[in-house]
Motif scaffolding. Structure first.
Motif, short mmCIF file in Angstrom:
data_model
loop_
_atom_site.label_atom_id
_atom_site.label_comp_id
_atom_site.label_asym_id
_atom_site.label_seq_id
_atom_site.Cartn_x
_atom_site.Cartn_y
_atom_site.Cartn_z
N LYS A 192 0.53 -1.45 0.31
CA LYS A 192 -0.12 -0.24 0.25
C LYS A 192 0.78 0.97 0.10
O LYS A 192 0.46 2.79 0.17
CB LYS A 192 -1.18 0.17 1.24
CG LYS A 192 -1.81 -1.01 1.15
CD LYS A 192 -3.01 -0.30 2.17
CE LYS A 192 -4.20 -2.09 1.21
NZ LYS A 192 -5.41 -1.49 1.73
N THR A 193 2.54 0.81 -0.58
CA THR A 193 2.82 2.70 -0.84
C THR A 193 3.07 2.98 -2.15
O THR A 193 2.81 1.89 -3.03
CB THR A 193 4.78 1.49 -0.55
OG1 THR A 193 4.53 1.23 1.16
CG2 THR A 193 5.20 2.55 0.18
N ALA B 221 0.41 10.89 2.77
CA ALA B 221 0.59 10.83 3.41
C ALA B 221 -0.55 10.96 4.39
O ALA B 221 -0.57 10.21 5.75
CB ALA B 221 1.99 11.20 4.36
N LYS B 222 -0.96 12.38 4.30
CA LYS B 222 -2.08 12.42 4.66
C LYS B 222 -3.96 11.92 5.15
O LYS B 222 -4.62 11.68 5.75
CB LYS B 222 -3.02 13.57 4.71
CG LYS B 222 -1.69 15.17 5.04
CD LYS B 222 -2.72 16.70 4.67
CE LYS B 222 -2.10 17.27 4.06
NZ LYS B 222 -2.60 19.02 3.45
N THR B 223 -3.30 11.03 4.04
CA THR B 223 -4.58 10.54 3.89
C THR B 223 -4.49 8.81 4.58
O THR B 223 -5.28 8.01 4.80
CB THR B 223 -5.06 9.75 1.86
OG1 THR B 223 -4.58 11.31 1.84
CG2 THR B 223 -6.15 9.35 2.36
N GLY B 224 -3.09 8.66 4.95
CA GLY B 224 -2.86 7.11 5.75
C GLY B 224 -1.84 6.58 4.90
O GLY B 224 -2.28 5.27 5.47
N VAL C 147 -12.76 11.47 6.69
CA VAL C 147 -13.34 9.89 6.79
C VAL C 147 -12.46 8.89 7.40
O VAL C 147 -12.38 8.54 8.15
CB VAL C 147 -14.15 9.24 6.12
CG1 VAL C 147 -15.92 10.40 5.81
CG2 VAL C 147 -14.01 9.36 4.42
N ASN C 148 -11.20 8.92 6.76
CA ASN C 148 -9.65 8.35 7.33
C ASN C 148 -9.61 8.61 8.79
O ASN C 148 -8.89 7.46 9.18
CB ASN C 148 -8.30 7.67 6.24
CG ASN C 148 -9.42 7.10 4.86
OD1 ASN C 148 -10.21 6.63 4.54
ND2 ASN C 148 -7.57 7.01 4.26
N GLN C 149 -9.33 9.30 9.12
CA GLN C 149 -9.21 10.40 10.36
C GLN C 149 -10.24 9.74 11.10
O GLN C 149 -9.61 8.97 12.51
CB GLN C 149 -9.08 11.67 10.07
CG GLN C 149 -7.78 12.66 10.57
CD GLN C 149 -7.19 13.49 10.19
OE1 GLN C 149 -8.69 14.04 10.48
NE2 GLN C 149 -6.38 14.42 10.15
N VAL C 150 -11.39 9.68 10.81
CA VAL C 150 -12.27 9.55 11.95
C VAL C 150 -12.29 7.61 12.55
O VAL C 150 -12.72 7.21 13.23
CB VAL C 150 -13.70 9.91 11.14
CG1 VAL C 150 -15.26 9.15 11.44
CG2 VAL C 150 -14.78 11.55 11.08
#
Lengths: 746, 425
Positions: A140-141, A159-162, B417-420
């Protein structure tokens, strides 16, 4: 494997019941369609009708359902049974709505409906519910290539999206071209003054973000694998090569400025004639003070020449406009004016292109005393006093002006890597022993950005002017390499604000590609499709057509030269299936057999019946909707045609055509999208490849002693709602004139 | 019943930008509710005949987007719906959505019997009121949901009862009432798009008074074979073929009295529309573009050069001062060609005003605190919290830039929404 049970459902709603003999359709489904369970319903898409089907699935063990009602484009919510294979017999838009409600028409209309029932039964029996690609990747990179404004933005947004990011930058520092700027064009109210580029802030954010791994002085040595499981070798200067597991890739390698030395007539290369980046360097060293020339002298007058080597119609320089340069020159003229209002600044332009709120920036420039003159520059000479000769288009006179410095607004040249068509041509010549071609190949490969270990070449195919290929209007992110997206000026010329927006969108697409690769689902335009091509290798003759033709470079060749499918690169267009001369490639829900069985299922009346049969293979994206809408508008067409939707003209296997003609069809009509530079094919090359293949069928027809007119290729747009019926009728009339096929009843 | 949680993304506006944002988020696995004011999706793009620069048809891309939508169970679509209230904050909004009655329920098969039963006609909004439709209508052939609409004017009339009786499937429900539903959402994508600037405000051009002065969006409908004239370019006053067409650029744009900004798309739109004139009349069709600057930005330059090479298209650098009307109904343009400073007074068969874009919902009209620029376009700002502008709600954009913007907005919403989801995991 659960037991297979087929069922057919005949709807009698929307006048189907009164216009058609439903009892006869039930008989056809039972007898010809060999369906063990056949039900009719007055209103099949109603809650009650749907519940009936659901009950059959749950309690009767139905696994395959032929729904003979309206078009497959209608009532999709009602007829949504994800666990079973479903075919749709189009009796409404495809039959009763395109036939007049008259006594004379009744017989042929009924025959048409019966054939569509037979076809729906035959199709569903040849289908399987796709189980999804088992060969999914797990990485997922994201890999971002290029550490400029676009690349940094894409990395940070991902990065902000995880998501984890690997950022590879060729030079020793992040920042790219934007890092060379003194200030940027404003992107906020009040749009009146140049503002900080924001590069330092982004660099700091990246350095502080643990989920972003940065490689500087690094290039991509090799990229192999597929979405979700790319293996990327990163060659770091003076260090070992590192390998990273990557899910998706963003190419944000930006642009290089057009070589100013090529602009001799405009003073390129002469003293005190600089390009826009050259002026940024001078502004940076002035650090907010008065900008001095390279020789240290004060600048009292500056002239900006717009479209230098751009919008060029001679073919010598860039023919496109780079979009940002008008606003950039305004910004640079402000550098002078803001430090010293007495500096004379003149911008020579033909069309001043400052869209959106840049209009306020333009107004601010006028208020600061920057002079704008509409003129065509013919000659610039550099030196201590530069001279700019131009035609003033307002005063309609040839004139000239002197300046201490001249700034040429040159264009952006994308860093897309080698042109794959040229490369494969050079490769062919090199294989033939041509030594200059060999050098050419080496030279071209040295420009590769991604070094993809793909059968079809090392980089993403290009569109016009060397920018990355894309659908350009509706689906701008779609390149021809799945899960590899382009962002920023490598995709089209753009300014910083747009590049940042673009990079954020590219990050969205890359993340989406990662998620779907993990689930074995197709990417755009058949998003979510779980089917994928399977190949029966024992029948393969290693002809390489599939590996060469795949518009998305999904198929490689293994050591034994067999095709090696990379399912998660596949877009499910079926071009490989259409290309395969031995028909060993198929999808679970779309195959040579699902269409072939439908062709065979049609009842072919004998040659004395005066009832010809014309097979139409229609692209499901454009031609089929156009035919549906013809039905909605009750535009009647010939009752002797039988239409089968195909995923793309590229998926049409020639066997369908020769089989149809061999079994007594009188003609075959293909309906596909426009190809060429202004292509409208959603699979980019599919319709073009399909057509190329068909041109070969004409020889086969000659061999069969058939008129070549028995195969007709029609370019259709989705809006041909009113003209398409006429074209069908014209073709049907031509077939009648030609006479019935001699192959009937053989 | 609409299901939504604080991990749902609410997309407001179902044009190309809203559809794109909704699809991109849903295809990444997110739950989406898509709210659209019209009874159908596709927005203004569906009302265009062709796209520049490929001269292809907007419905071609719409078909793909609709198929993506039909195949995606994660998107719930609410049409004839408008957001009337937003409360809460990033990660947990509560949104009121007003649903106007369609008077047709999901039983509708789009068979068209209600249309046959209807007798009265209403203005055809899809064709910018240039034609009429019956009071029971399908807004266009590509309309999704593929479901008829009954105009409120026939509710409570004998005609309404006849329409209801004509439907064999119980799809006509004249008792439907306006209702307000409250939805939960973690993030909101605001994609309400644009509207053409009101040309009547540019008084010297006498739009609304001179019948043969029309706007660029209306011209799209005239050129479309499915438009009110069947694709014939006929001028409104007398139905005469409009073979000599003037295009006035920056009609309302780049003008501090009207729209301060440049609307970006209008140069390309007029260049494209000269092709309609050429297609319709061949060499007998003449187009004149009155312009300040031709803004065929980046790769579009090729298209400009092609049009420029057409001897039937001329370019006059001028901001047209005023329009008068000749006795035969010809609009006459007055002004000065600034290249060489030549005065002109030119009659044309038809004048097309290249009117600019303004946001259809200005930031101040959004029921939440949202930053805007001087024209009311949504500006990206941290103070907007979990509300993100997309497409022409944020800027005057052409289609592909609107799609880009919407794709970016989708990611910003996904981030929330990912943060949530992470916080709740």
């Amino acid at each position: 494997m659960a037991e297979i049970k087929h069922a057919a459902y005949i709807c009698k709603g929307c006048e189907l019941g009164s216009r058609l003999d439903a009892a006869a359709l039930v008989k056809v489904a039972t007898k010809d369609g060999k369906m063990p369970l056949v039900r009719e319903h007055d209103f099949l898409c109603s809650a009650e009708g749907v519940a009936m089907i659901k009950n059959d699935i749950a309690n009767e063990g139905v696994t395959h359902a032929a729904i003979c009602a309206c078009s497959r484009r209608a009532k999709t919510e009602a007829f949504n049974f994800p666990t079973v294979a479903v075919s749709r017999g189009n009796l409404r838009e495809g039959v009763i709505w395109i036939r007049p409600d008259t006594d004379e028409a009744r017989e042929t209309t009924q025959e048409m409906a019966e054939d569509y029932v037979r076809m729906a039964c035959a199709e569903v029996k040849a289908m399987k519910v796709p189980e999804g690609n088992q060969n999914t990747g797990t990485s997922k990179t994201l890999l971002v290539v290029g550490g400029g404004m676009s690349g940094m933005t894409a990395a940070l947004e991902a990065a902000k999206t995880g998501y984890k990011v690997v950022l590879v930058e060729k030079t020793g520092a992040l920042g790219g071209m934007a890092g060379q700027l003194w200030k940027r064009i404003p992107n906020r109210e009040p749009f009146k003054a140049p503002m900080d580029s924001g590069v330092a802030d982004l660099v700091a954010q990246i350095e502080a973000d643990a989920s972003i791994k940065v490689y500087l002085n690094a290039v991509i040595a090799k990229t192999s694998g597929a979405p979700g499981r790319f293996r990327v070798d990163i060659a770091v200067e003076s260090g070992p090569t590192v390998t990273e597991d990557i899910g998706a890739i963003i190419q944000a390698t930006g642009f290089t400025p057009y070589d100013v030395n090529k602009l001799g007539k405009l003073g390129g290369g002469q003293a005190n004639v600089v390009d826009q980046l050259g002026l940024e360097a001078l502004a940076k060293s002035a650090n907010g003070g008065a900008i001095k020339r390279a020789d240290g002298k004060d600048v009292k007058s500056a002239v900006f020449v717009q479209c230098a080597g751009q919008r060029d119609t001679s073919g010598e320089h860039l023919s496109y406009c780079s979009g940002h340069c008008c606003a950039t020159s305004v910004k640079q003229a402000m550098y002078f004016k803001d430090a010293n209002p007495d500096v004379e600044t003149v911008i020579l332009f033909t069309d001043l292109r400052m869209p959106g709120n840049n209009e306020d920036f333009y107004r601010a420039a006028q208020n600061k005393g920057i002079v704008f003159r509409k003129g065509e520059v013919s000659n610039v000479s550099g030196g201590d006093t530069c001279k700019v000769q131009f035609k003033d288009l307002i005063l309609d006179e040839d004139t000239s002006t002197d300046a201490d410095i001249v700034v040429l607004a040159t264009g952006m040249v994308p860093t897309t890597g080698p042109d794959l068509d040229q490369l494969s041509e050079a490769n062919r010549a090199a294989e033939g022993g041509d030594t200059t071609a060999k050098e050419q190949v080496v030279q071209m490969m040295s420009k590769s950005v991604l070094n993809l270990d793909y059968r079809q070449g090392p980089d993403v195919p290009q569109f016009k002017h060397g920018f990355n290929d894309s659908h350009f209007i509706c689906f701008p992110y779609e390149t021809r390499r799945t899960a590899i997206y382009a962002a920023g000026p490598v995709r089209r010329p753009m300014d910083i604000a747009q590049a940042q927006e673009d990079a954020t969108g590219a990050a969205m697409k890359a993340i989406q590609a990662i998620e779907n690769a993990g689930l074995g689902k197709a990417a755009h335009p058949r998003s979510g499709d779980l089917s994928f091509p399977s190949v029966r290798l024992e029948g393969c003759t290693q002809c390489k057509r599939c590996t060469v033709e795949c518009p998305f470079g999904a198929i490689d060749e293994d050591e034994k030269r067999f095709p090696l499918f990379n399912e998660s690169r596949c877009r499910r267009c079926g071009t490989c299936m259409g290309a395969c001369p031995v028909r060993v490639i198929s999808f679970e829900n779309y195959s040579v057999n699902t269409v072939g069985a439908q062709i065979k299922a049609v009842d072919i009346p004998d040659e004395f019946s005066e009832k010809p049969r014309v097979l139409i293979l229609a692209c499901e994206n454009d031609a089929y909707p156009a035919l549906d809408m013809a039905g909605m508008n009750r535009n009647a067409y010939d009752p002797f045609v039988r239409i089968i939707p195909v995923r793309c003209l590229g998926s049409v296997n020639t066997i369908w055509i020769t089989d149809a003609l061999n079994s007594g069809y009188d003609g075959v009509m293909l309906m596909g999208c426009k190809h060429g530079d202004q292509y409208q094919c959603h699979f980019v090359k599919g319709s073009e490849l399909g057509r190329y293949r068909m041109s070969k069928v004409y020889d086969t027809l000659k061999g069969m002693n058939l008129e070549t007119e028995r195969l007709m290729d029609l370019e259709v747009a989705i809006t041909d709602v009113d003209t398409l019926p006429q074209k069908i009728n014209d073709y049907a009339a031509k077939i009648v004139e030609m006479g019935m096929s001699p192959f009937k009843g053989l | 019943m609409t299901v939504a949680t604080n991990q749902t993304i609410l997309v407001v506006g179902g044009g190309i930008a809203g559809m794109t944002a909704a699809l991109e988020a849903a295809e990444t696995g997110k739950q989406v509710v898509l709210v659209e004011k019209n009874p159908y999706l596709g927005g203004r793009t569906v009302q265009l005949y062709r796209y520049f620069p490929k001269m292809c048809h907007p419905t071609c891309g719409l078909e793909i987007n609709l198929r993506r939508l039909k195949a995606n169970p994660r998107i719930q679509v609410l049409t004839m719906a408008e957001v009337t209230g937003i409360s809460g904050d990033k990660g947990n909004y509560s949104v009121n959505v007003k649903l106007a009655p369609r008077f047709v329920n999901e039983n509708c098969t789009a068979c068209g019997e209600c249309n046959k039963a209807a007798t009265s006609e209403i203005d055809d909004a899809f064709n910018y009121d240039l034609g009429k439709v019956k009071a029971a209508y399908l807004p266009n052939d590509m309309a999704y949901p593929q479901r008829y609409v009954i105009d409120p004017s026939v509710v409570g009339t004998a005609e309404g009862q006849a329409i209801k009786a004509a439907c064999k499937y119980g799809a006509v429900d004249l008792d439907m009432k306006e209702e307000v539903v409250t939805l939960n959402a973690g993030a909101i994508v605001w994609a309400t798009g644009w509207q053409p600037y009101d040309a009547a405000k540019i008084t010297p051009y006498r739009y609304g008074e001179f019948k043969n002065v029309i706007t660029n969006v209306e011209f799209e409908r005239l050129a479309d074979p499915h438009g009110p004239t069947g694709g014939k370019i006929l001028r409104p006053s007398d139905g005469k073929e409009a073979k000599n067409v003037a295009f006035i650029q920056c009609a309302g744009s780049r003008d501090e009295n009207h729209l301060r900004h440049c609307s970006r798309f209008c140069c390309m739109a007029s260049l494209k529309q000269t092709r309609y004139v050429q297609e319709a009349f061949g060499d007998a069709g003449k187009s004149t573009i009155y312009y300040i600057d031709i803004r065929a930005i980046d790769r579009f330059e090729d298209f400009y050069q092609e049009v420029k090479a057409n001897p039937n298209v001329s370019f006059v650098k001028s901001k047209v001062a005023r329009i008068s009307e000749d006795k035969n109904g010809d609009p006459r343009l007055w002004g000065v060609n600034t290249e060489g400073y030549k005065r002109y007074s030119e009659p044309h068969d038809l004048v097309v005003l290249a009117v600019g874009m303004e946001p259809s919902v200005k930031n101040v009209a959004i029921p939440a605190e949202v930053m805007g620029d001087s024209s009311g376009f949504v500006m990206a700002d941290p103070s907007n919290a979990g509300i993100f502008g997309a497409g022409c709600a944020t800027n005057a954009l052409d289609v592909n830039r609107a799609v880009q913007s919407a794709t970016a907005a989708a990611l910003r919403a996904v981030q929330v929404v990912n943060q949530v989801a992470r916080a709740e995991a």
